[in-house]
Design a protein around this motif. Structure first.
Motif, PDB file in Angstrom:
ATOM      1  N   THR A   1      36.405  11.101  22.884  1.00 32.06           N
ATOM      2  CA  THR A   1      35.694  12.359  22.405  1.00 32.06           C
ATOM      3  C   THR A   1      34.222  12.236  23.366  1.00 32.06           C
ATOM      4  O   THR A   1      33.855  11.135  23.593  1.00 32.06           O
ATOM      5  CB  THR A   1      35.376  12.503  21.125  1.00 32.06           C
ATOM      6  N   SER A   2      33.666  13.368  23.334  1.00 31.18           N
ATOM      7  CA  SER A   2      32.401  13.625  24.134  1.00 31.18           C
ATOM      8  C   SER A   2      31.513  13.932  23.111  1.00 31.18           C
ATOM      9  O   SER A   2      31.749  14.731  22.200  1.00 31.18           O
ATOM     10  CB  SER A   2      32.360  14.617  25.134  1.00 31.18           C
TER      11      SER A   2
ATOM     12  N   SER B   1      31.643  17.040  19.856  1.00 30.96           N
ATOM     13  CA  SER B   1      32.164  16.786  18.610  1.00 30.96           C
ATOM     14  C   SER B   1      30.959  16.491  17.485  1.00 30.96           C
ATOM     15  O   SER B   1      29.797  16.210  17.718  1.00 30.96           O
ATOM     16  CB  SER B   1      32.444  15.161  18.524  1.00 30.96           C
ATOM     17  N   SER B   2      31.676  16.983  16.342  1.00 26.76           N
ATOM     18  CA  SER B   2      30.748  17.070  15.112  1.00 26.76           C
ATOM     19  C   SER B   2      31.021  16.282  14.051  1.00 26.76           C
ATOM     20  O   SER B   2      31.855  15.351  14.439  1.00 26.76           O
ATOM     21  CB  SER B   2      30.880  18.543  14.380  1.00 26.76           C
TER      22      SER B   2
ATOM     23  N   VAL C   1      40.792   2.020  19.146  1.00 27.40           N
ATOM     24  CA  VAL C   1      39.356   2.119  19.894  1.00 27.40           C
ATOM     25  C   VAL C   1      38.990   3.732  19.653  1.00 27.40           C
ATOM     26  O   VAL C   1      39.766   4.498  20.217  1.00 27.40           O
ATOM     27  CB  VAL C   1      39.338   1.841  21.267  1.00 27.40           C
ATOM     28  N   VAL C   2      37.893   4.001  19.476  1.00 28.93           N
ATOM     29  CA  VAL C   2      37.135   5.303  19.596  1.00 28.93           C
ATOM     30  C   VAL C   2      36.303   5.245  20.854  1.00 28.93           C
ATOM     31  O   VAL C   2      35.292   4.398  20.944  1.00 28.93           O
ATOM     32  CB  VAL C   2      36.689   5.794  18.417  1.00 28.93           C
ATOM     33  N   CYS C   3      36.553   6.044  21.922  1.00 28.83           N
ATOM     34  CA  CYS C   3      35.497   6.075  22.857  1.00 28.83           C
ATOM     35  C   CYS C   3      34.713   7.237  22.835  1.00 28.83           C
ATOM     36  O   CYS C   3      35.217   8.318  22.675  1.00 28.83           O
ATOM     37  CB  CYS C   3      36.224   6.321  24.257  1.00 28.83           C
ATOM     38  N   ILE C   4      33.385   7.159  22.656  1.00 31.78           N
ATOM     39  CA  ILE C   4      32.265   8.410  22.665  1.00 31.78           C
ATOM     40  C   ILE C   4      31.380   8.267  23.859  1.00 31.78           C
ATOM     41  O   ILE C   4      30.839   7.574  23.903  1.00 31.78           O
ATOM     42  CB  ILE C   4      31.667   8.273  21.010  1.00 31.78           C
ATOM     43  N   ASP C   5      31.774   9.419  24.768  1.00 29.99           N
ATOM     44  CA  ASP C   5      30.938   9.536  25.834  1.00 29.99           C
ATOM     45  C   ASP C   5      29.774  10.482  25.516  1.00 29.99           C
ATOM     46  O   ASP C   5      29.726  11.219  24.342  1.00 29.99           O
ATOM     47  CB  ASP C   5      31.689  10.217  27.134  1.00 29.99           C
ATOM     48  N   GLU C   6      28.691  10.374  26.100  1.00 25.56           N
ATOM     49  CA  GLU C   6      27.447  10.990  26.011  1.00 25.56           C
ATOM     50  C   GLU C   6      26.945  10.897  24.683  1.00 25.56           C
ATOM     51  O   GLU C   6      26.658  11.814  23.993  1.00 25.56           O
ATOM     52  CB  GLU C   6      27.686  12.691  26.253  1.00 25.56           C
ATOM     53  N   PHE C   7      26.848   9.688  24.375  1.00 19.58           N
ATOM     54  CA  PHE C   7      26.226   9.315  23.142  1.00 19.58           C
ATOM     55  C   PHE C   7      25.127   9.754  22.598  1.00 19.58           C
ATOM     56  O   PHE C   7      24.712  10.070  21.354  1.00 19.58           O
ATOM     57  CB  PHE C   7      26.796   7.734  22.856  1.00 19.58           C
TER      58      PHE C   7
ATOM     59  N   LEU D   1      33.327   2.099  21.377  1.00 24.19           N
ATOM     60  CA  LEU D   1      32.900   2.127  22.701  1.00 24.19           C
ATOM     61  C   LEU D   1      32.155   3.429  22.993  1.00 24.19           C
ATOM     62  O   LEU D   1      32.734   4.467  23.285  1.00 24.19           O
ATOM     63  CB  LEU D   1      34.072   1.783  23.538  1.00 24.19           C
ATOM     64  N   ALA D   2      30.833   3.144  22.997  1.00 26.85           N
ATOM     65  CA  ALA D   2      30.081   4.361  23.452  1.00 26.85           C
ATOM     66  C   ALA D   2      29.380   4.246  24.742  1.00 26.85           C
ATOM     67  O   ALA D   2      28.984   3.314  25.112  1.00 26.85           O
ATOM     68  CB  ALA D   2      29.192   4.421  22.274  1.00 26.85           C
ATOM     69  N   ALA D   3      29.278   5.230  25.365  1.00 24.87           N
ATOM     70  CA  ALA D   3      28.204   5.409  26.462  1.00 24.87           C
ATOM     71  C   ALA D   3      27.288   6.318  26.625  1.00 24.87           C
ATOM     72  O   ALA D   3      27.490   7.484  26.037  1.00 24.87           O
ATOM     73  CB  ALA D   3      29.199   5.905  27.715  1.00 24.87           C
TER      74      ALA D   3
END
Length: 727
Positions: A398-399, A403-404, A435-441, A479-481
Motif C-alpha cells: 500500500t502507499s 491508505s486510511s 509482510v505489509v509494505c507501506i510506501d511514502e510512510f 516494511l516501510a519506506a
C-alpha cells in the motif's frame, strides 16, 4: 446395458428424474444403481497403499467424508460424470450411501431392553475435492448453471451463522392435519402446496386455499453461513476492479473461515431469487455458489511440511549446510539493485522472521521483524518494497497517501440486503502471516499512522465500532519506506528534524536504515554502469526463465524455513546480548548528557528484543535450532549500521567541529544576536544574505541558526521561512 436385470417393477423413480424431460441420457443410470455404486465405492475403493481409505475415514470421523474426484473417476467414470453434471441430484444420494455404509460398519449395541439394536447414525456430509485447476471467477457464466465448478479467491467477509430448514413442518389451519415439505438446499426455499389434501366429511367445512401455517419448532434445521469470495489480486486484469461472488457453506464448514483467508472452493453454481425489490424482472436471478468442498490454500500454522516434496527438503537442507548460504541468500534479494548490502541482509531477516513465543501466562511475543527505510529519493527504496511483495509468501503493498486507518486495519460495513453490520479486514488483516509494505510512510496522516501501532507490537487489531467489539489477528511484518520532511536527507539538520516521525512509532521498528545518495565519483561510475547493464540486458533476461525460477525457489525456501525451524538463543549468546545491550544504553546516556538532548531514535527494551529476533532469523536461514554467538554478533552489526547509525546521525553541537569552525560559528551567533532584537522576526533568506555581505560563509550561518534553535534561543515560523528571536 447397466441396470437391465434390475427389478424395475418393484420401485418407481419417476419423482426424482422425470423421464422424457431434461437430459435424455440421465435415465440411463437410475437412483437405485447410483446408490448401490456409491456404497460399493465407499466400501471397496482401494487406495495406493492397498488400504480402504474412505471406509477408514468414515469410522474415524463419522460425521463427514472427503472424496477425491480423481478416485471416483478411476472407480466409475459414468458416476463421476453424473456428479459433475447433476451434483444437486446425485450428492444427496452419495450422502445417503455414506450414512448407510457407516451404519453397516458399526457393530450392534445393546439397547435398553438388553436386545441388540442397530446403532443410530447421524447424517454424513460428503466433501468433494479435486486436483483440477480452478476456473476464473469472471468466466463462470450461464453454461455452468447447476454444475460443479472450482474457483479460488480470498474470503473478504463472513455473515453470521443462520439456521436453515431442511424439512418444514406445515399444519392446516382448518383440519389440523400435518404435512412435511422438503426444503431446497443452499439459499433456496420450500415449495408450499396451495391446497390441503384432506377429504372433508359430510357436513364438514372444506379447507380453504393456502391453509398452511409453518410450525417452526417441529421443523429440521442445519447451520448455514454466507461468505463473500473475492478474486485473488494476481488474477485481476489490468485496470479492472476485483469481482466478488456469494458463497454459501453449511453444516461442518460453518465458522471454519475467517475473512482474509485464501480459499479454493468446489461448489454447485446455483441461483436464488434476490429480494423482492426488483419488481418486474421475473426471470432475473442472482447467482451464488453452494460449496460442497473447500480447502484453504495457505495456512500459516497447520498443513506445513506436507506440501514440500522429499527432493525439495533434501535440497533445502543441503543448501543450508553450505558455508556461504547467508551471503547467497542476501545476493538473491533485489538482484537488480546495486550496493545496499546491509539493507539486503535486513530484508532477508525480515522475510525469514524470528520465533514467535507464547509465555505461560498467555502473553505473546512477536517474532516478526519491522524495517524502516528512510532517505533520499532514487535510492531504490520502492524497488526493495516491490521485490519483497513478490517474494514473501503473503504480501500486501500500500502507499501511505492512499491508505486510511480503516483501509489498513478493518472497516465496518453495512450489508445491503440484511441491513446488519459486518467486518471487512484491511491490508494488515489480509497480510496475516506475511509482510505489509507501506510506501511514502511519512506522507500518511498522523491519525492513520496511529492505527498501525497496535498491529506492530501486539499483533492484533481491536475494533469497537457500530456495536461490533472484536479483536482480529494481524501477525505481519511491516516494511516501510519514507522520505525526510524536506524531501532530501539534510546533513546540516539534527536527526530529529530529518526523521520527523514520533518516538512511539520509531521504537517499534527493529531496524531503521538511513539511505543516503552519496555523490562520489567511483561509486557513481559503478552505479551508472550497473544500471546501463541492467537496461541493456533487460530485454534478453526477460526471455530467460532463470530469474523467475530463482524467485520461486527463494519463496519456497522462505516458506520451508518459516514452517519447520524455530530457533532459540543459546546461553552464551544470551549472556553476550545482555552485556552489549547494557553497554549501548550507557553510551546513549552519555551522549544525551553531553549534548543535553535525547537521541532521535530511542534505544529501549524493544531494541533488545529486536536483536534477539534478528539472531533467531539468522539462525533460521541456516535451519539451525540454536542461535549462537556468531548470529548475535551479525545481528549487532546490522543493528549498529542501521538504528544506531540513525540515532547518531545529523549534526550535534560538540561533535565533528574543528576549533576554527567553532570559532566562526560563535562569531556568526554574535552577529545574529546583534542583528535581531528580542522578539523581532526576520526571514531566514534575508538574514543569511545580510551576513554573507559581511563576509560570512552561508553554511556557517545556517549552522549557527540551527544551534541557536536547539538551545531554544530562536524559533521558526511559517514553515521555517521566518526566524523569531526569543527571550
Amino acid at each position: 446395458m447397466s441396470g437391465w436385470d434390475e427389478g424395475a417393477v418393484f420401485y418407481s423413480d419417476q419423482a426424482q428424474f422425470p423421464r422424457g424431460g431434461g437430459d435424455p441420457d440421465q435415465g440411463s443410470i437410475t437412483r437405485h444403481t447410483a446408490l448401490r455404486k456409491f456404497k460399493e465405492f465407499i466400501r471397496g475403493f482401494n487406495g495406493e497403499k492397498g488400504d480402504f481409505p474412505y471406509r477408514e475415514s468414515l469410522v474415524h470421523s463419522p460425521d463427514h467424508l472427503t472424496v477425491a474426484m480423481e478416485d471416483l473417476d478411476a472407480f466409475d467414470a459414468v458416476l463421476s460424470d453424473k456428479i459433475r453434471k447433476f451434483p444437486a441430484d446425485f450428492l444427496p444420494l452419495f450422502e445417503t450411501a455414506a450414512s448407510e455404509v457407516l451404519a453397516s460398519l458399526r457393530s450392534k449395541v445393546a439397547g435398553e431392553t438388553g436386545e441388540m439394536e442397530e446403532p443410530i447414525t447421524g447424517e454424513v456430509q460428503v466433501f468433494l475435492s479435486s486436483k483440477e485447476s480452478s476456473v476464473s471467477m469472471r468466466s463462470v457464466g450461464a453454461e455452468y448453471m447447476s454444475r460443479l465448478v472450482k474457483i479460488s479467491g480470498i474470503a473478504i467477509a463472513a455473515s453470521r451463522v443462520k439456521a436453515k430448514a431442511t424439512y418444514v413442518t406445515l399444519m392446516c389451519k382448518n383440519c389440523k392435519s400435518i404435512k412435511t415439505v422438503p426444503c431446497r438446499p443452499g439459499l433456496g426455499g420450500a415449495i408450499v402446496p396451495r391446497s390441503c389434501d384432506h377429504v372433508p366429511q359430510a357436513g364438514e367445512e372444506p379447507c380453504p386455499l393456502d391453509p398452511w401455517i409453518v410450525a417452526p419448532d417441529k421443523s429440521k434445521y442445519v447451520d448455514l453461513q454466507t461468505l463473500k469470495l473475492q478474486e485473488n489480486p494476481e488474477d485481476v486484469p489490468t485496470g479492472e476492479l476485483p469481482r466478488n461472488t456469494l458463497v454459501s457453506i453449511d453444516r461442518h464448514l460453518v465458522q471454519t473461515i475467517v475473512p482474509g483467508t485464501r480459499l479454493t472452493v468446489m461448489g454447485i453454481y446455483s441461483i436464488y431469487q434476490a429480494s423482492a425489490a426488483q419488481k418486474g424482472a421475473v426471470g432475473v436471478k442472482q447467482p451464488y455458489i453452494r460449496v460442497v468442498g473447500l480447502e484453504q490454500t495457505r495456512e500459516t500454522n497447520s498443513s506445513g511440511p506436507s506440501t514440500f516434496t522429499l527432493d525439495e527438503e533434501l535440497e533445502f537442507k543441503e543448501f543450508a549446510q553450505r558455508p556461504d548460504a547467508y551471503a547467497k541468500l542476501c545476493s538473491m534479494i533485489g538482484p537488480s539493485i546495486y550496493g545496499h548490502a546491509d539493507v539486503k541482509k535486513a530484508l532477508a531477516c525480515l522475510l525469514f522472521g524470528g520465533s514467535k513465543k507464547r509465555l505461560p501466562d498467555g502473553v505473546q511475543l512477536r517474532g516478526d521483524i519491522h524495517v524502516l527505510l528512510l532517505g533520499d529519493p532514487s535510492t531504490a527504496k520502492s524497488q526493495f518494497l516491490k521485490f519483497v511483495e513478490k517474494t514473501a509468501p503473503v504480501a500486501v503493498y500500500t502507499s501511505g497517501k492512499g491508505s486510511s486507518a480503516a483501509g489498513l486495519t478493518a472497516s465496518v460495513i453495512r450489508d445491503s440486503s440484511s441491513r446488519e453490520f459486518y467486518l471487512e479486514g484491511g491490508a494488515m488483516v489480509l497480510a496475516d502471516g506475511g509482510v505489509v509494505c507501506i510506501d511514502e510512510f511519512d506522507k500518511m496522516r498522523p491519525e492513520d499512522r496511529v492505527a498501525i501501532h497496535e498491529a506492530m507490537e501486539q499483533q492484533t487489531i481491536s475494533i469497537a465500532k457500530a456495536g461490533i467489539t472484536t479483536v482480529l489477528n494481524s501477525r505481519t511484518s511491516v516494511l516501510a519506506a519514507a522520505n525526510p520532511p524536506s524531501g532530501r536527507y539534510d546533513d546540516l539538520k539534527t536527526a530529529q528534524d530529518n526523521i520527523d516521525l514520533q518516538t512511539t512509532i520509531l521504537s517499534r521498528f527493529d531496524l531503521i536504515f538511513i539511505v543516503k545518495d552519496i555523490r562520489e565519483y567511483d561509486q557513481d561510475k559503478k552505479i551508472a554502469s550497473h544500471i546501463i547493464k541492467v537496461h541493456a540486458s533487460g530485454a534478453a533476461a526477460s526471455k530467460s526463465t532463470n530469474a523467475t525460477e530463482g524467485e520461486n525457489w527463494l519463496k519456497r525456501y522462505i516458506e520451508y524455513c518459516r514452517v519447520t525451524c524455530h530457533p532459540q538463543l543459546s546461553e552464551k549468546a544470551a549472556e553476550m546480548l545482555q552485556n552489549k545491550y547494557v553497554e549501548i544504553r550507557q553510551r546513549m546516556r552519555q551522549q544525551a548528557n553531553e549534548t543535553g538532548k535525547a537521541a532521535a531514535v530511542p534505544i529501549t527494551v524493544r531494541q533488545l528484543e529486536a536483536i534477539i529476533r534478528l539472531s533467531e532469523s539468522l539462525a533460521k536461514m541456516r535451519l539451525t535450532s540454536v542461535a549462537t554467538q556468531e548470529h548475535v554478533e551479525e545481528a549487532f552489526r546490522l543493528f549498529n549500521v542501521s538504528t544506531m547509525d540513525a540515532a547518531r546521525s545529523g549534526i550535534n553541537e560538540h561533535l565533528n567541529l574543528t576549533p576554527e569552525i567553532a570559532n566562526e560559528i560563535k562569531q556568526a551567533e554574535a552577529q545574529i544576536k546583534r542583528r535581531m532584537g528580542i522578539g523581532s522576526h526576520i526571514s531566514e533568506r534575508r538574514l543569511i544574505d545580510e551576513l554573507a555581505r559581511m563576509g560570512m560563509n552561508e553554511s556557517i550561518v545556517r549552522r549557527a541558526v540551527l544551534i541557536m534553535h536547539q538551545r531554544d534561543e530562536v524559533e521558526y515560523k511559517r514553515e521555517r521561512h521566518v526566524i523569531v528571536r526569543k527571550a
